[in-house]
Design an enzyme around this catalytic site. Structure first.
Site, PDB file in Angstrom:
ATOM      1  N   THR A  94       1.298 -11.120 -15.126  1.00  6.26           N
ATOM      2  CA  THR A  94       1.424  -9.824 -14.447  1.00  6.26           C
ATOM      3  C   THR A  94       0.214  -8.996 -14.846  1.00  6.26           C
ATOM      4  O   THR A  94       0.062  -8.646 -16.023  1.00  6.26           O
ATOM      5  CB  THR A  94       2.705  -9.092 -14.901  1.00  6.26           C
ATOM      6  OG1 THR A  94       3.831  -9.906 -14.583  1.00  6.26           O
ATOM      7  CG2 THR A  94       2.834  -7.754 -14.194  1.00  6.26           C
ATOM      8  N   LYS A 169       4.912  -7.212  -7.064  1.00  8.52           N
ATOM      9  CA  LYS A 169       5.560  -7.241  -8.386  1.00  8.52           C
ATOM     10  C   LYS A 169       5.689  -5.828  -8.963  1.00  8.52           C
ATOM     11  O   LYS A 169       6.757  -5.419  -9.420  1.00  8.52           O
ATOM     12  CB  LYS A 169       4.729  -8.145  -9.311  1.00  8.52           C
ATOM     13  CG  LYS A 169       4.991  -8.011 -10.781  1.00  8.52           C
ATOM     14  CD  LYS A 169       6.142  -8.846 -11.258  1.00  8.52           C
ATOM     15  CE  LYS A 169       6.434  -8.559 -12.728  1.00  8.52           C
ATOM     16  NZ  LYS A 169       7.553  -9.252 -13.261  1.00  8.52           N
TER      17      LYS A 169
END
Ligand code: NAD
Length: 295
Positions: A94, A169
């Site tokens: 991420t 995300k």
């Protein structure tokens, strides 16, 4: 046999690499941590001495690293100069959208196919091979990417072009952070008003307050047996991880000129909870802060 180079064998990457090996693929793995390398060897991966050695002859390279600077460095210095440019490059860390797009530009300029493919689901989902992947890639590359990801995934969704996986995300996790705080505030208020938590749950879960944070991950112990609230907020999705994602969302919002006042407030509350010592607890433990209890 498909040869996968797996870089970054931490809490998430360890289980993901193991699932690639379980699927019968040849997994050549590298991590800076020798302990992580030993764990990978025990689950069927071949440890490499460097990133350069791991990516040699790879059909696909998967990275699962802490943050944007690690990904930029590992791609620029180790993967792009040493992998064959037929290898499919998939970054599942991420990271910030800007870094994902910068790496994609470098990779495609060197003739590689690249995808940002961050995941939803924690370490249990990584171990069980049931993560959800949000993919930013060229449309023509998606089928091949889906095939590489398959042993680690329960759902692989293309969000759009390079960077769109990271955008999906952080937007998703901003909703989650905000909605969890909303649900926790409601439980804290219900308590002050003399309304029992269990009754409030039964009513709100059948009314317009219903949402995932309430009915699948209830921060109030009892109504949802699988939720971390029933085990002292241990395990689950750590507050520090939620804070990282909320920071990424705020940085992206500032750069894009988007107005996200609730996202900013959620970041502030999680930062406070983290400073008070709650960083290692599941993010639903923010109920304790809103009840006026220090972690
Ligand atoms: P982690 O810190 O446990 O693992 C990262 C690994 O990368 C470590 O083992 C570290 O030694 C290794 N590493 C760092 N620099 C390296 C380099 N230059 N070369 C090789 N290896 C290197 O982190 P994690 O929990 O596995 O998370 C990885 C990524 O997944 C992060 O971006 C995180 O935000 C994301 N993520 C985590 C979760 C979770 O619940 N833990 C859930 C979803 C997404």
């Amino acid at each position: 046999m498909t040869r996968i180079a797996f870089i970054g064998l931490g809490n998430m990457g360890g289980g993901m690499a193991a699932n690639q090996a379980k699927a019968g693929r040849e997994v050549v793995a590298f991590d800076l941590s020798l302990a992580a390398l030993d764990r990978a060897a025990a689950v069927g991966c071949s440890p490499a001495a460097s990133v350069a050695e791991a990516v040699k002859g790879a059909d696909a390279v998967i990275t699962m690293l802490p943050a944007g600077p690690h990904v930029r460095q590992v791609y620029a210095e180790h993967i792009l100069p040493h992998a064959p440019n037929t290898a499919l490059l998939i970054d599942s860390s991420t990271i910030d959208v800007e870094s994902a797009r910068a790496v994609a530009v470098q990779a495609t300029a060197a003739g590689f196919r690249f995808a940002d493919a961050p995941v939803s689901g924690g370490t249990a989902a990584a171990d069980a091979g049931i993560l959800a992947f949000m993919v930013g890639c060229d449309e023509a590359d998606f089928a091949a990417i889906e095939d590489v990801i398959a042993p680690m995934s329960r759902a692989t969704m293309r969000a759009g072009d390079h960077g769109a996986g990271q955008a999906a995300k952080i937007c998703n996790n901003m909703v989650l952070g905000i909605s969890m705080i909303g649900v926790c505030e409601a439980f804290a208020l219900a308590e002050k008003l003399g309304l029992e938590g269990e009754r409030f749950f039964e009513i709100a879960s059948k009314s317009s307050g219903q949402c995932w944070s309430l009915t699948s991950y209830c921060p109030f112990p009892g109504p949802v047996p699988t939720a971390p609230s029933n085990r002292g907020y241990e395990g689950g999705f750590a507050t520090a991880m939620m804070l990282k994602d909320l920071k990424l969302a705020q940085e992206a919002a500032a750069k894009a000129g988007a107005s996200t006042p609730l996202g900013a407030t959620a970041e502030g509350l999680y930062a406070l909870f983290d400073r008070l010592g709650g960083g290692g607890k599941d993010f639903s433990a923010i109920l304790e802060l809103l009840r006026g209890n220090a972690p």
